[in-house]
Design a protein around this motif. Structure first.
Motif, short mmCIF file in Angstrom:
data_model
loop_
_atom_site.label_atom_id
_atom_site.label_comp_id
_atom_site.label_asym_id
_atom_site.label_seq_id
_atom_site.Cartn_x
_atom_site.Cartn_y
_atom_site.Cartn_z
N PRO A 1 1.09 -1.23 -0.25
CA PRO A 1 0.62 -0.16 0.15
C PRO A 1 0.72 0.97 -0.34
CG PRO A 1 -0.34 -1.36 2.00
CD PRO A 1 0.45 -2.60 0.89
N MET A 2 2.20 1.57 0.30
CA MET A 2 3.21 2.13 0.69
C MET A 2 3.80 1.68 -0.38
SD MET A 2 5.98 3.44 1.71
CE MET A 2 6.45 2.54 2.59
N PHE A 3 4.76 2.92 -1.31
CA PHE A 3 5.33 2.53 -1.86
C PHE A 3 6.07 3.78 -2.10
CE2 PHE A 3 4.47 2.86 -6.52
CZ PHE A 3 2.73 2.51 -6.26
N HIS A 4 7.14 3.55 -3.53
CA HIS A 4 8.21 4.94 -3.43
C HIS A 4 8.27 5.06 -5.50
CE1 HIS A 4 9.59 3.16 0.47
NE2 HIS A 4 9.95 4.10 0.31
N GLN A 5 8.59 6.23 -5.50
CA GLN A 5 8.54 6.35 -6.83
C GLN A 5 9.64 7.45 -7.10
OE1 GLN A 5 4.39 7.26 -8.55
NE2 GLN A 5 4.28 5.87 -9.55
N ALA A 6 10.38 7.56 -7.88
CA ALA A 6 10.81 8.89 -8.48
C ALA A 6 10.25 9.03 -10.16
CB ALA A 6 12.62 8.32 -8.78
N GLU A 7 10.08 10.83 -9.55
CA GLU A 7 9.46 10.97 -10.54
C GLU A 7 10.68 12.61 -11.79
OE1 GLU A 7 6.35 10.99 -11.30
OE2 GLU A 7 6.47 12.28 -12.89
N GLY A 8 11.00 12.50 -12.76
CA GLY A 8 11.56 13.49 -13.02
C GLY A 8 11.44 14.23 -14.15
N LEU A 9 11.79 15.64 -14.15
CA LEU A 9 11.14 16.38 -15.08
C LEU A 9 12.17 17.41 -15.37
CD1 LEU A 9 8.75 18.29 -15.75
CD2 LEU A 9 8.66 19.76 -13.63
N ALA A 10 12.63 17.29 -16.83
CA ALA A 10 13.68 18.19 -17.58
C ALA A 10 12.36 19.38 -18.72
CB ALA A 10 14.32 17.68 -18.12
N ILE A 11 12.27 20.76 -17.81
CA ILE A 11 11.86 21.99 -19.32
C ILE A 11 12.54 23.06 -19.90
CG2 ILE A 11 9.59 23.10 -19.80
CD1 ILE A 11 8.48 20.25 -18.83
N ASP A 12 12.79 22.82 -20.88
CA ASP A 12 13.09 23.91 -21.69
C ASP A 12 13.09 24.59 -22.87
OD1 ASP A 12 15.65 25.53 -22.43
OD2 ASP A 12 16.96 24.54 -20.59
N ARG A 13 13.56 25.62 -23.72
CA ARG A 13 12.57 25.61 -24.65
C ARG A 13 12.64 24.62 -26.36
NH1 ARG A 13 11.48 30.41 -24.64
NH2 ARG A 13 12.64 31.77 -22.28
N ASP A 14 13.93 23.34 -26.30
CA ASP A 14 13.71 22.91 -27.34
C ASP A 14 13.87 21.29 -26.85
OD1 ASP A 14 15.83 23.18 -26.90
OD2 ASP A 14 16.80 24.46 -28.36
N ILE A 15 13.30 20.74 -25.33
CA ILE A 15 13.59 19.36 -25.48
C ILE A 15 12.45 18.71 -26.10
CG2 ILE A 15 13.48 17.68 -23.74
CD1 ILE A 15 14.42 20.02 -21.61
N SER A 16 13.15 17.53 -26.44
CA SER A 16 11.91 16.48 -27.90
C SER A 16 12.43 15.10 -26.78
CB SER A 16 13.14 16.43 -28.47
OG SER A 16 14.55 15.93 -28.64
N MET A 17 11.62 14.25 -27.60
CA MET A 17 11.84 13.09 -27.18
C MET A 17 13.23 12.10 -27.26
SD MET A 17 9.13 11.50 -25.92
CE MET A 17 8.07 9.96 -26.65
N ALA A 18 13.61 12.41 -28.15
CA ALA A 18 15.23 12.32 -28.34
C ALA A 18 16.59 12.32 -27.22
CB ALA A 18 16.56 13.06 -29.61
N ASN A 19 16.01 13.41 -26.10
CA ASN A 19 16.27 13.95 -25.04
C ASN A 19 16.51 12.98 -24.13
OD1 ASN A 19 16.06 17.22 -25.77
ND2 ASN A 19 18.02 16.37 -25.52
N LEU A 20 15.10 13.18 -24.22
CA LEU A 20 14.70 11.81 -22.84
C LEU A 20 15.28 10.49 -22.78
CD1 LEU A 20 12.33 10.75 -20.44
CD2 LEU A 20 10.69 10.58 -23.18
N LYS A 21 15.18 9.88 -24.51
CA LYS A 21 16.09 8.46 -24.51
C LYS A 21 17.23 8.54 -24.05
CE LYS A 21 15.96 5.63 -27.86
NZ LYS A 21 17.27 5.12 -28.23
#
Ligand code: DAH
Length: 360
Positions: A211-231
């Protein structure tokens, strides 16, 4: 007066042989108590003639005093003996050096959080935090999950109490770390790069769910960040985390309300001789959800979607710990069994860092 000598001998003998304070008290009561032998004799004095009373009274008083003194002396002696006995049995050598205690260990979840943080810090991410009791706006609405959205049901949410008559939507135990994205963007604006590890809650319980577990969230926002950067980011992360020279990730189209497009990410692995090998083989295991942050999510957090864009991802920390350290049952993570903690725990002195090695 006859018999006083006998009386005296008897009582002094009884006092001398009393074994403890209770026994001594019995002797006192028998001799000097209200109905004690000597007290009764004192009372009898009243019926004597004045001359006899004087002589007998003096003798009786002397006897009484003598017995009284013997009682006191014996009482003190018994008390001393009891104290001696106690001191002997409760003896403590304060000069004894402390015994070395077994040092505690770092829980695998904490270890993995440290590892994640070290890896992402190296890529320029800072750590963000949010509350575990979250408003439904942060947990759902701001993430583009409106009230009637089916994924609200899928999250098996724990709701907090509201007083009867209070019609505001109840707070929830956050069902994911994604609301920290919103908080971080509202606080810092864009550009931003954060990683948010923490506890999350859902009503679920079996070998792979608690019922309790752990996650990590990641977030990167800029002018031209793309899926390629994510990969690239996720590949770099997996290589560093699993401590292997190369990994292969597979992006599968998926759906999350807060990302568009969305992808679930699988990692290539095999099992050789019962051991999990990451990066080779012909099996795929899902390790995280990700995507390009939905314009509505940016807007909800006060970031202009016409100027900014970026990716987000969410992964299960416990799952990552199980994979890397070969821990079979998730439930054992939270049972606080010392044997388990000693077996799977990490030395508190080995702080994970990329230069020195993550989990050596
Ligand atoms: N919040 C999702 C969950 O709890 C995980 C997730 C998926 C987070 C995709 C993201 C994302 O940031 O882009 O299952």
């Amino acid at each position: 007066m006859d018999g006083l000598d006998t009386l005296k001998a008897r009582y002094l003998g009884a006092i001398a042989s009393a074994a403890d304070e209770a026994g001594l008290e019995d002797v006192r009561v028998a001799a000097l108590g209200k109905k004690g032998e000597i007290s009764l004799k004192m009372r009898d004095l009243g019926q004597m003639d004045p001359a006899g009373r004087q002589a007998a009274g003096a003798l009786l008083n002397a006897l009484k005093d003598e017995i009284d003194a013997a009682l006191r002396a014996k009482k003190t002696a018994l008390g001393d003996a009891a104290l001696d006995e106690r001191l002997k049995s409760e003896w403590l050598d304060v000069t004894l050096p402390g015994r070395p205690r077994r040092p505690g260990t770092v829980h695998p979840v904490s270890q993995v959080m440290e590892e994640l943080t070290a890896i992402f810090a190296d890529m320029g991410f800072s750590v963000a935090e949010g509350p575990q009791v979250e408003s439904d706006w942060y947990n759902f609405d701001a993430l583009n999950i409106p009230p009637e959205h089916p994924s609200r049901q899928e999250h098996d949410t724990f709701f907090m109490h509201r007083d009867p008559g209070d019609d505001r939507p109840p707070h929830v135990l956050r069902t994911h770390t994604s609301p920290v994205q919103i908080r971080a963007m509202m606080q810092e604006g864009a550009p931003i790069r954060v990683i948010a590890p923490g506890r999350v809650y859902r009503m679920d319980m079996d070998q792979t769910h608690t019922p309790m577990f752990h996650q990590a969230e990641g977030l990167a926002i800029d002018r031209d960040i793309s899926m390629a950067n994510l990969k690239w980011t996720l590949e770099e992360f997996c290589r560093a985390y699993f401590e292997v020279p190369s990994v292969e990730l597979r992006f599968r189209a998926s759906h999350f309300p807060f990302t568009e497009p969305s992808a679930e990410v699988d990692i290539r692995y095999s099992i050789v001789g019962g051991q999990l090998r990451i990066g080779e083989g012909d099996r795929w295991m899902e390790i995280l959800g990700s995507g390009m942050v939905h314009p509505k999510v940016l807007a909800a957090a006060g970031v202009d979607p016409d100027q900014w864009q970026g990716f987000a991802f969410g992964m299960g920390i416990d799952r990552l710990a199980m994979l890397k350290y070969g821990i079979p049952d998730l439930r054992a993570f939270f049972e606080s069994d010392l044997r388990w903690l000693r077996h799977y725990g990490f030395s508190p002195l080995d702080v994970p860092d990329l230069a020195g090695g993550l989990s050596l």
